[in-house]
Motif scaffolding. Structure first.
Motif, PDB file in Angstrom:
ATOM      1  N   MET A   9       0.824  -1.191   0.000  1.00 47.58           N
ATOM      2  CA  MET A   9       0.000   0.000   0.000  1.00 47.58           C
ATOM      3  C   MET A   9       0.868   1.254   0.000  1.00 47.58           C
ATOM      4  O   MET A   9       0.414   2.297   0.378  1.00 47.58           O
ATOM      5  CB  MET A   9      -0.935   0.018   1.207  1.00 47.58           C
ATOM      6  CG  MET A   9      -1.842  -1.158   1.369  1.00 47.58           C
ATOM      7  SD  MET A   9      -3.047  -1.671   0.128  1.00 47.58           S
ATOM      8  CE  MET A   9      -3.262  -0.485  -1.050  1.00 47.58           C
ATOM      9  N   LYS A  10       2.109   1.101  -0.413  1.00 47.92           N
ATOM     10  CA  LYS A  10       3.018   2.250  -0.421  1.00 47.92           C
ATOM     11  C   LYS A  10       3.043   2.943  -1.778  1.00 47.92           C
ATOM     12  O   LYS A  10       3.998   3.619  -2.104  1.00 47.92           O
ATOM     13  CB  LYS A  10       4.420   1.797  -0.043  1.00 47.92           C
ATOM     14  CG  LYS A  10       4.490   1.325   1.393  1.00 47.92           C
ATOM     15  CD  LYS A  10       5.897   1.029   1.794  1.00 47.92           C
ATOM     16  CE  LYS A  10       5.881   0.567   3.236  1.00 47.92           C
ATOM     17  NZ  LYS A  10       7.159   0.624   3.859  1.00 47.92           N
ATOM     18  N   GLY A  30      -6.053   5.623  -6.173  1.00 46.05           N
ATOM     19  CA  GLY A  30      -5.588   5.056  -4.919  1.00 46.05           C
ATOM     20  C   GLY A  30      -5.988   3.596  -4.793  1.00 46.05           C
ATOM     21  O   GLY A  30      -6.849   3.095  -5.515  1.00 46.05           O
ATOM     22  N   LEU A  31      -5.355   2.918  -3.873  1.00 45.46           N
ATOM     23  CA  LEU A  31      -5.635   1.508  -3.601  1.00 45.46           C
ATOM     24  C   LEU A  31      -6.051   1.358  -2.144  1.00 45.46           C
ATOM     25  O   LEU A  31      -5.743   2.211  -1.313  1.00 45.46           O
ATOM     26  CB  LEU A  31      -4.383   0.665  -3.850  1.00 45.46           C
ATOM     27  CG  LEU A  31      -3.727   0.770  -5.224  1.00 45.46           C
ATOM     28  CD1 LEU A  31      -2.429  -0.034  -5.243  1.00 45.46           C
ATOM     29  CD2 LEU A  31      -4.675   0.282  -6.305  1.00 45.46           C
ATOM     30  N   CYS A  32      -6.721   0.261  -1.857  1.00 43.40           N
ATOM     31  CA  CYS A  32      -7.026  -0.017  -0.460  1.00 43.40           C
ATOM     32  C   CYS A  32      -6.917  -1.509  -0.179  1.00 43.40           C
ATOM     33  O   CYS A  32      -7.063  -2.345  -1.068  1.00 43.40           O
ATOM     34  CB  CYS A  32      -8.398   0.516  -0.050  1.00 43.40           C
ATOM     35  SG  CYS A  32      -9.804  -0.226  -0.842  1.00 43.40           S
ATOM     36  N   ALA A  33      -6.591  -1.788   1.062  1.00 40.91           N
ATOM     37  CA  ALA A  33      -6.544  -3.161   1.574  1.00 40.91           C
ATOM     38  C   ALA A  33      -7.531  -3.206   2.729  1.00 40.91           C
ATOM     39  O   ALA A  33      -7.457  -2.396   3.655  1.00 40.91           O
ATOM     40  CB  ALA A  33      -5.140  -3.501   2.057  1.00 40.91           C
ATOM     41  N   LEU A  40      -8.331 -10.730   3.423  1.00 39.05           N
ATOM     42  CA  LEU A  40      -7.709  -9.491   3.005  1.00 39.05           C
ATOM     43  C   LEU A  40      -8.185  -9.211   1.586  1.00 39.05           C
ATOM     44  O   LEU A  40      -7.935 -10.011   0.677  1.00 39.05           O
ATOM     45  CB  LEU A  40      -6.178  -9.596   3.055  1.00 39.05           C
ATOM     46  CG  LEU A  40      -5.407  -8.335   2.721  1.00 39.05           C
ATOM     47  CD1 LEU A  40      -5.694  -7.229   3.745  1.00 39.05           C
ATOM     48  CD2 LEU A  40      -3.917  -8.621   2.660  1.00 39.05           C
ATOM     49  N   ILE A  41      -8.899  -8.112   1.408  1.00 40.97           N
ATOM     50  CA  ILE A  41      -9.403  -7.715   0.094  1.00 40.97           C
ATOM     51  C   ILE A  41      -8.524  -6.578  -0.402  1.00 40.97           C
ATOM     52  O   ILE A  41      -8.302  -5.590   0.307  1.00 40.97           O
ATOM     53  CB  ILE A  41     -10.873  -7.228   0.174  1.00 40.97           C
ATOM     54  CG1 ILE A  41     -11.761  -8.234   0.922  1.00 40.97           C
ATOM     55  CG2 ILE A  41     -11.413  -6.897  -1.216  1.00 40.97           C
ATOM     56  CD1 ILE A  41     -11.952  -9.559   0.264  1.00 40.97           C
ATOM     57  N   LEU A  42      -8.005  -6.711  -1.614  1.00 39.78           N
ATOM     58  CA  LEU A  42      -7.132  -5.709  -2.221  1.00 39.78           C
ATOM     59  C   LEU A  42      -7.824  -5.179  -3.467  1.00 39.78           C
ATOM     60  O   LEU A  42      -8.214  -5.972  -4.334  1.00 39.78           O
ATOM     61  CB  LEU A  42      -5.792  -6.335  -2.597  1.00 39.78           C
ATOM     62  CG  LEU A  42      -5.049  -7.018  -1.447  1.00 39.78           C
ATOM     63  CD1 LEU A  42      -4.000  -7.970  -1.976  1.00 39.78           C
ATOM     64  CD2 LEU A  42      -4.441  -5.978  -0.541  1.00 39.78           C
ATOM     65  N   MET A  43      -7.988  -3.848  -3.553  1.00 43.05           N
ATOM     66  CA  MET A  43      -8.701  -3.303  -4.713  1.00 43.05           C
ATOM     67  C   MET A  43      -8.409  -1.823  -4.899  1.00 43.05           C
ATOM     68  O   MET A  43      -7.831  -1.174  -4.032  1.00 43.05           O
ATOM     69  CB  MET A  43     -10.208  -3.509  -4.541  1.00 43.05           C
ATOM     70  CG  MET A  43     -10.804  -2.779  -3.369  1.00 43.05           C
ATOM     71  SD  MET A  43     -12.555  -3.162  -3.214  1.00 43.05           S
ATOM     72  CE  MET A  43     -13.034  -1.824  -2.130  1.00 43.05           C
ATOM     73  N   SER A  76     -10.374  -3.699   9.509  1.00 42.96           N
ATOM     74  CA  SER A  76      -9.777  -2.383   9.269  1.00 42.96           C
ATOM     75  C   SER A  76      -9.534  -2.161   7.778  1.00 42.96           C
ATOM     76  O   SER A  76      -9.521  -3.102   6.990  1.00 42.96           O
ATOM     77  CB  SER A  76      -8.474  -2.240  10.055  1.00 42.96           C
ATOM     78  OG  SER A  76      -7.649  -3.347   9.852  1.00 42.96           O
ATOM     79  N   ILE A  77      -9.343  -0.897   7.429  1.00 41.86           N
ATOM     80  CA  ILE A  77      -9.100  -0.509   6.042  1.00 41.86           C
ATOM     81  C   ILE A  77      -7.803   0.309   5.995  1.00 41.86           C
ATOM     82  O   ILE A  77      -7.604   1.210   6.805  1.00 41.86           O
ATOM     83  CB  ILE A  77     -10.253   0.346   5.477  1.00 41.86           C
ATOM     84  CG1 ILE A  77     -11.589  -0.377   5.613  1.00 41.86           C
ATOM     85  CG2 ILE A  77      -9.994   0.713   4.022  1.00 41.86           C
ATOM     86  CD1 ILE A  77     -12.789   0.453   5.229  1.00 41.86           C
TER      87      ILE A  77
END
Length: 183
Positions: free
Chosen positions: A1-2, A9-12, A126-129, A160-161
C-alpha cells in the motif's frame, strides 16, 4: 500500500469474521460442497457428522436438557478447519466472478504481475482493490450476499481498512461510509 504515483488510490481491507465457526449455516456448507463437485454420498456423510452434535450445559451443579444446534462447526474437531475453508471458498468464488465481470478491480504488485483481489486466512480475509465507489459498492454487495447465505458476520471492531498514500481524503471517506453502512 506504499503506492505514491498514479491518480488512482488503492485499499486493503482486512475482514475478521465474528465467531466464524459458530455461525456457519449448514445448508450453505452442504450447497458449497455440491458446487465444488463432492459426491452426494460424501456430502451426506460429512453433514451427518456436522449435524449430529448435541449439547448439555452444567449450571450450578445442574445439567440442562440435551439440545441440538441448528448451525455451526465444532471448534477442536479435526474436520472443522477444512469445512470452514469450503465456506470461505464461497467468498473467494464470488470475488473472482466479480473480477471476471469487470465489477471489481484488484491490485498488481508490479507491472506484468497478476492481479490480486483477495487472500483468505481461515476466518480472516484481506481484500485488495482500487479505492473507488464502483469497487466498494461491488464489495459491499458481495459481502452482503455472502454473509446472508453463509451465516457469517463481519466483526467491525476487528476489521480495518488501509489506503495507499495517493488516495484522496474524499475517496477514503466514501469507501469507509459505504462499508460501514452496509455492515
Amino acid at each position: 500500500m506504499k503506492k505514491k504515483k498514479g491518480k488512482k488510490g488503492l485499499c486493503a481491507i482486512k475482514l475478521d469474521m465474528h465467531k466464524a465457526y459458530d455461525r456457519v449455516e449448514w445448508v450453505f456448507l452442504e450447497k458449497i460442497m455440491a458446487k465444488l463437485g463432492f459426491d452426494q454420498r460424501w456430502i451426506k456423510l460429512v453433514m451427518a457428522c456436522v449435524t449430529s452434535v448435541q449439547y448439555s450445559v452444567r449450571f450450578n451443579n445442574f445439567e440442562t436438557d440435551i439440545f441440538s444446534p441448528t448451525r455451526g462447526l465444532r471448534q477442536g474437531d479435526l474436520l472443522s478447519p477444512y469445512l470452514f475453508l469450503m465456506v470461505a471458498e464461497g467468498l473467494s468464488c464470488m470475488t473472482k466472478k466479480a473480477e471476471e465481470r469487470g465489477e471489481l478491480e484488484g491490485v498488481k504488485v508490479c507491472r506484468g504481475a497478476p492481479t490480486i483481489s483477495h487472500l483468505l486466512f481461515a476466518d480472516d480475509s484481506l481484500i485488495l482493490m482500487r479505492a473507488d465507489k464502483k469497487n466498494v459498492d461491488c464489495l459491499a454487495s458481495i459481502l452482503n450476499r455472502y454473509c446472508a447465505s453463509s451465516g457469517q458476520k463481519i466483526s467491525e471492531a476487528k476489521s480495518s481498512i488501509y489506503f495507499s498514500s495517493n488516495t484522496e481524503v474524499e475517496v477514503k471517506t466514501e469507501v469507509c461510509q459505504i462499508l460501514r453502512r452496509d455492515h
